[in-house]
Design a protein around this motif. Structure first.
Motif, mmCIF file in Angstrom:
data_model
loop_
_atom_site.group_PDB
_atom_site.id
_atom_site.type_symbol
_atom_site.label_atom_id
_atom_site.label_comp_id
_atom_site.label_asym_id
_atom_site.label_seq_id
_atom_site.Cartn_x
_atom_site.Cartn_y
_atom_site.Cartn_z
ATOM 1 N N GLY A 1 46.124 28.538 9.815
ATOM 2 C CA GLY A 1 45.336 29.721 9.478
ATOM 3 C C GLY A 1 46.074 31.038 9.499
ATOM 4 N N ILE A 2 47.405 30.992 9.458
ATOM 5 C CA ILE A 2 48.193 32.226 9.429
ATOM 6 C C ILE A 2 49.157 32.169 8.242
ATOM 7 C CG2 ILE A 2 49.883 33.658 10.664
ATOM 8 C CD1 ILE A 2 48.746 32.592 13.282
ATOM 9 N N GLN A 3 49.107 33.164 7.392
ATOM 10 C CA GLN A 3 50.014 33.235 6.241
ATOM 11 C C GLN A 3 51.349 33.853 6.673
ATOM 12 O OE1 GLN A 3 49.272 31.867 3.435
ATOM 13 N NE2 GLN A 3 47.078 32.076 2.998
ATOM 14 N N HIS A 4 52.388 33.634 5.860
ATOM 15 C CA HIS A 4 53.629 34.396 6.044
ATOM 16 C C HIS A 4 53.963 35.072 4.720
ATOM 17 C CE1 HIS A 4 56.175 31.218 4.081
ATOM 18 N NE2 HIS A 4 55.282 30.417 4.639
ATOM 19 N N ASP A 5 54.583 36.244 4.797
ATOM 20 C CA ASP A 5 54.705 37.096 3.610
ATOM 21 C C ASP A 5 55.865 36.731 2.704
ATOM 22 O OD1 ASP A 5 56.691 37.884 5.311
ATOM 23 O OD2 ASP A 5 56.112 40.006 5.392
ATOM 24 N N LYS A 6 56.803 35.891 3.173
ATOM 25 C CA LYS A 6 57.931 35.495 2.317
ATOM 26 C C LYS A 6 58.487 34.179 2.842
ATOM 27 C CE LYS A 6 61.198 38.297 5.009
ATOM 28 N NZ LYS A 6 62.205 39.376 4.945
ATOM 29 N N PRO A 7 59.263 33.471 2.045
ATOM 30 C CA PRO A 7 59.839 32.206 2.514
ATOM 31 C C PRO A 7 60.613 32.371 3.819
ATOM 32 C CG PRO A 7 60.131 32.400 0.144
ATOM 33 C CD PRO A 7 59.580 33.720 0.621
ATOM 34 N N THR A 8 60.453 31.382 4.710
ATOM 35 C CA THR A 8 61.086 31.454 6.019
ATOM 36 C C THR A 8 61.384 30.050 6.529
ATOM 37 O OG1 THR A 8 60.832 32.222 8.302
ATOM 38 C CG2 THR A 8 58.837 31.503 7.177
ATOM 39 N N THR A 9 62.448 29.951 7.332
ATOM 40 C CA THR A 9 62.742 28.682 8.006
ATOM 41 C C THR A 9 62.129 28.647 9.398
ATOM 42 O OG1 THR A 9 64.821 29.528 8.903
ATOM 43 C CG2 THR A 9 64.923 28.440 6.755
ATOM 44 N N ASP A 10 61.560 29.760 9.832
ATOM 45 C CA ASP A 10 61.001 29.871 11.175
ATOM 46 C C ASP A 10 59.563 29.363 11.234
ATOM 47 O OD1 ASP A 10 63.350 31.093 12.049
ATOM 48 O OD2 ASP A 10 62.615 33.095 11.532
ATOM 49 N N TRP B 1 56.616 30.623 11.889
ATOM 50 C CA TRP B 1 56.024 31.957 11.996
ATOM 51 C C TRP B 1 54.697 31.971 12.754
ATOM 52 C CZ3 TRP B 1 55.605 28.529 8.144
ATOM 53 C CH2 TRP B 1 54.328 28.238 7.683
ATOM 54 N N TRP B 2 54.068 30.811 12.869
ATOM 55 C CA TRP B 2 52.741 30.708 13.487
ATOM 56 C C TRP B 2 52.799 30.576 15.014
ATOM 57 C CZ3 TRP B 2 53.038 26.091 15.956
ATOM 58 C CH2 TRP B 2 53.903 25.128 15.404
ATOM 59 N N LEU B 3 53.988 30.359 15.580
ATOM 60 C CA LEU B 3 54.099 30.130 17.016
ATOM 61 C C LEU B 3 53.476 31.226 17.880
ATOM 62 C CD1 LEU B 3 57.623 28.505 17.535
ATOM 63 C CD2 LEU B 3 55.410 27.537 18.141
ATOM 64 N N PRO B 4 53.660 32.528 17.531
ATOM 65 C CA PRO B 4 53.043 33.568 18.381
ATOM 66 C C PRO B 4 51.518 33.502 18.431
ATOM 67 C CG PRO B 4 54.775 34.505 17.010
ATOM 68 C CD PRO B 4 54.534 33.120 16.515
ATOM 69 N N GLY B 5 50.902 32.799 17.464
ATOM 70 C CA GLY B 5 49.444 32.704 17.446
ATOM 71 C C GLY B 5 48.872 31.629 18.338
ATOM 72 N N LEU B 6 49.727 30.808 18.971
ATOM 73 C CA LEU B 6 49.225 29.729 19.817
ATOM 74 C C LEU B 6 48.515 30.279 21.057
ATOM 75 C CD1 LEU B 6 52.123 27.095 19.812
ATOM 76 C CD2 LEU B 6 49.970 27.003 18.564
ATOM 77 N N ILE B 7 47.416 29.619 21.439
ATOM 78 C CA ILE B 7 46.671 30.004 22.638
ATOM 79 C C ILE B 7 47.499 29.706 23.885
ATOM 80 C CG2 ILE B 7 44.684 29.380 24.087
ATOM 81 C CD1 ILE B 7 43.076 28.922 21.560
ATOM 82 N N GLN B 8 47.604 30.681 24.762
ATOM 83 C CA GLN B 8 48.237 30.485 26.062
ATOM 84 C C GLN B 8 47.126 30.261 27.084
ATOM 85 O OE1 GLN B 8 51.587 30.241 26.122
ATOM 86 N NE2 GLN B 8 51.451 30.602 23.910
ATOM 87 N N ALA B 9 46.781 29.013 27.306
ATOM 88 C CA ALA B 9 45.613 28.685 28.127
ATOM 89 C C ALA B 9 45.900 28.739 29.628
ATOM 90 C CB ALA B 9 45.095 27.302 27.759
ATOM 91 N N ASN B 10 47.141 28.572 30.022
ATOM 92 C CA ASN B 10 47.533 28.598 31.446
ATOM 93 C C ASN B 10 46.767 27.561 32.276
ATOM 94 O OD1 ASN B 10 49.367 30.784 31.064
ATOM 95 N ND2 ASN B 10 47.614 32.190 31.042
#
Length: 589
Positions: free
Chosen positions: A172-181, A183-192
């Motif tokens: 559910g997260i777009q990226h603005d240009k081609p990438t090898t990364d 890019w969605w990792l920062p959106g993961l829930i940190q549930a602790n």
């Protein structure tokens, strides 16, 4: 592509390829990255299996539109466009066609034949590619293919699969240009926490996921489309499975917690719509995609099915399929059956010339008072079982809480169900110990007569194989705290949201205390209940946090329900002469 978009593609070609030594293509298109990227960087293994890699093919991997290094805009389950007339009309089948066309014309030393495969989401791209009708496409193997997000993966019969709550950043997260990364990792829930049951319970109603996903377009699409409307319908590939002329081998796992609906539905729909096409089904004793990697001792949860089962599939089924159509005669005389299925009770492969099998006899297993289950219809004038369902204390869907924080569910498909059988909000019906083996092979239908004090309800029905008390542990028990003595192995389960009992498009509330039919399919099985075992059926209304909790007060959109909307309700299941409940099964003779 025909609209000018470029899709990033990696081609691995055999070193000895030449004008006199040509090879066919084997292609996978995926939304999950085709890394490693860059010239001179190579994957440890390529192709569907090591046997095909050794046999040498030209292996092709491609990032689909809007993913990783490809251009374009990403959408989930790209809607298939029938009868495309404009070059601007593109979908996954047109992208597959354009890719195949470019490969055949531009990659040297190919033999003009191409096959494709993919597991899970790549299985969807394989199905869509099978609709491309490119003449060079000779063989497709969709494996655990996603086919309709309202009936698998993110929903089951419209109930939201809350066990997927961690996955939404991936989709559910777009990226603005081609990438090898990633890019969605920062959106993961940190549930602790490692306790997903408590995390989801503390979160409260589904609307509270907005705390994490207010900018996630895929989550917003879920909230905006709670019913089977045009948004979901146009993302189903199933209605388009027509005019497929080349060979197809659909593969799945009997214990696939993500995509069991897909392979069975794709195979059956292709069979119905494309008479005469080479169309086969393979179902093994696997969880999601596990046929692609050999584990040695083949287990799912605590159940052992034998050794090197994935290797047998890869060598004797998958490799033969692709070899025949890409390197061999291609006349369909593969020596493989129409259906190659693993009997999860006998723990052995069986072959069928059609599926469902011609010798399957439909019979009813009827519920009775005092938890009895028989093939005889009840004769009581009045008989009912009831339980109180409290959405604030939902039934866990498995006993091991550590798995509830997994990225997707896995083990529950064959887990021990004793923990649920001993709860007061779970109905249990079981046979006496069987006097002979009984093999269930084919489709299953739950047929319930219910009433409730609420105005909505879920019904989660489980088919369970109860082992005898003298059952010994096998040598490879993954959990030393589990005993197979009286083990309650789940064989199949499914949930039904009562509001959708008459229509997935137009939900309706239940009338409190009115007897109502709730009929729904559980997916197919091939399982022998052995002599001395019992057949058991469990009925409950929550399986948390695998599925979201029904408030039990009818709310037009459950994604917008508030805390106060969740109420206790008493659910009744009738099993009397004029109101029978049970499971319609198929018995192989």
């Amino acid at each position: 592509m025909r609209d000018g978009i470029k899709l990033h593609t990696i081609v691995y070609s055999p070193k000895d390829a030449s004008t006199t030594t040509t090879y066919p293509f084997l292609m996978q298109r995926t939304c999950y990255s085709i890394a490693p990227y860059g010239e001179g960087k190579f994957a440890g293994q390529i192709g569907p299996n090591k046997f095909l890699m050794r046999d040498k093919y030209i292996f092709v991997y491609q990032d689909v539109r809007g993913r990783y290094m490809s251009e374009g805009t990403w959408t989930n389950m790209t809607p298939q466009i029938a009868n495309k007339t404009k070059s601007s009309e593109v979908d996954e089948s047109s992208d597959a066609y354009d890719t195949i066309d470019w490969l055949v014309k531009n990659v040297p030393n190919n033999n003009g034949r191409i096959g494709q495969w993919g597991i899970s989401y790549p299985g969807f791209y394989t199905v869509a590619g099978a609709l491309s009708q490119h003449p060079a496409l000779k063989a497709s193997s969709p494996q655990a293919p996603v086919s309709d997000f309202f009936f698998e993966d993110f929903h089951h019969n419209g109930a939201y699969t809350q066990g997927y709550f961690l996955t939404f950043p991936v989709f559910g997260i777009q990226h603005d240009k081609p990438t090898t990364d990633n890019w969605w990792l920062p959106g993961l829930i940190q549930a602790n926490t490692k306790d997903g049951y408590q995390f989801n319970l503390d979160l409260g109603p589904l609307k509270n996921f907005d705390k994490y996903y207010k900018d996630n377009f895929f989550w917003q699409e879920h909230e905006e489309h709670p019913n089977y409307d045009e948004f979901w319908k146009k993302r189903s590939i199933v209605p388009h499975l027509k005019n497929v002329k080349h060979a197809v081998m659909t593969v799945g796992g009997w214990f696939d917690a993500e995509d069991l609906y897909g392979p069975l539905t794709v195979y059956k729909t292709l069979e119905k719509n494309n008479p005469g096409t080479y169309n086969t089904l393979v179902m093994g004793p696997f969880g999601h995609g596990r046929w692609s990697q050999e584990t040695g001792h083949t287990l799912h949860s605590n159940v052992y099915f034998g050794d090197s089962v994935a290797t047998f599939y890869q060598r004797e089924i998958e490799t033969k399929f692709f070899q025949h159509f890409l390197k061999g005669a291609g006349d369909g005389k593969t020596g493989l059956p129409d259906a190659y299925l693993f009997n999860t009770g006998k723990k052995s492969w069986e072959t069928f010339n059609k599926w469902p099998a011609a010798n399957a006899e439909k019979k009813m297993l009827y519920f009775h008072a005092n938890g009895k289950l028989t093939f005889e219809a009840p004769k009581e004038a009045k008989s009912v079982s009831e339980y109180v369902s409290d959405p604030l204390k939902p039934v866990p869907y498995l006993e091991d809480n550590t798995e509830t924080m997994g990225f997707t569910p896995f083990n529950y498909m064959s887990e021990d169900q004793r923990f649920a059988a001993r709860r007061t909000d779970v109905l249990v019906f079981q046979t006496e110990p069987l006097s002979e083996d009984i093999t269930l092979g084919g489709e299953i239908m739950a047929k319930l007569k219910i009433s409730t004090t609420g105005s909505d309800a879920d019904f989660f029905v489980k088919l369970v194989d109860v082992y005898p008390g003298e059952e010994p542990n096998h040598a490879y028990m993954p959990n030393k705290n589990v005993t197979l003595s009286n083990y309650h192995q789940m064989v199949r389960s499914e949930i039904m949201r009562a509001r959708f009992r008459n229509s997935f498009e137009k939900p309706e509330p239940l009338t409190p205390n009115k007897v109502t039919d709730i009929n729904f399919r559980l997916q197919d099985v091939l399982h022998t209940f052995k002599k001395g075992h019992r057949i058991q059926i469990q009925v409950q209304s929550t399986a948390f946090p695998l599925f979201d909790r029904n408030p039990q007060r009818y709310i037009p959109n459950i994604y917008l329900a508030n805390e106060k909307d969740f109420i206790k309700a008493t659910h009744r299941v009738y099993h009397q002469m004029d109101l029978t409940s049970g499971l319609e099964i198929s018995i192989l003779k």
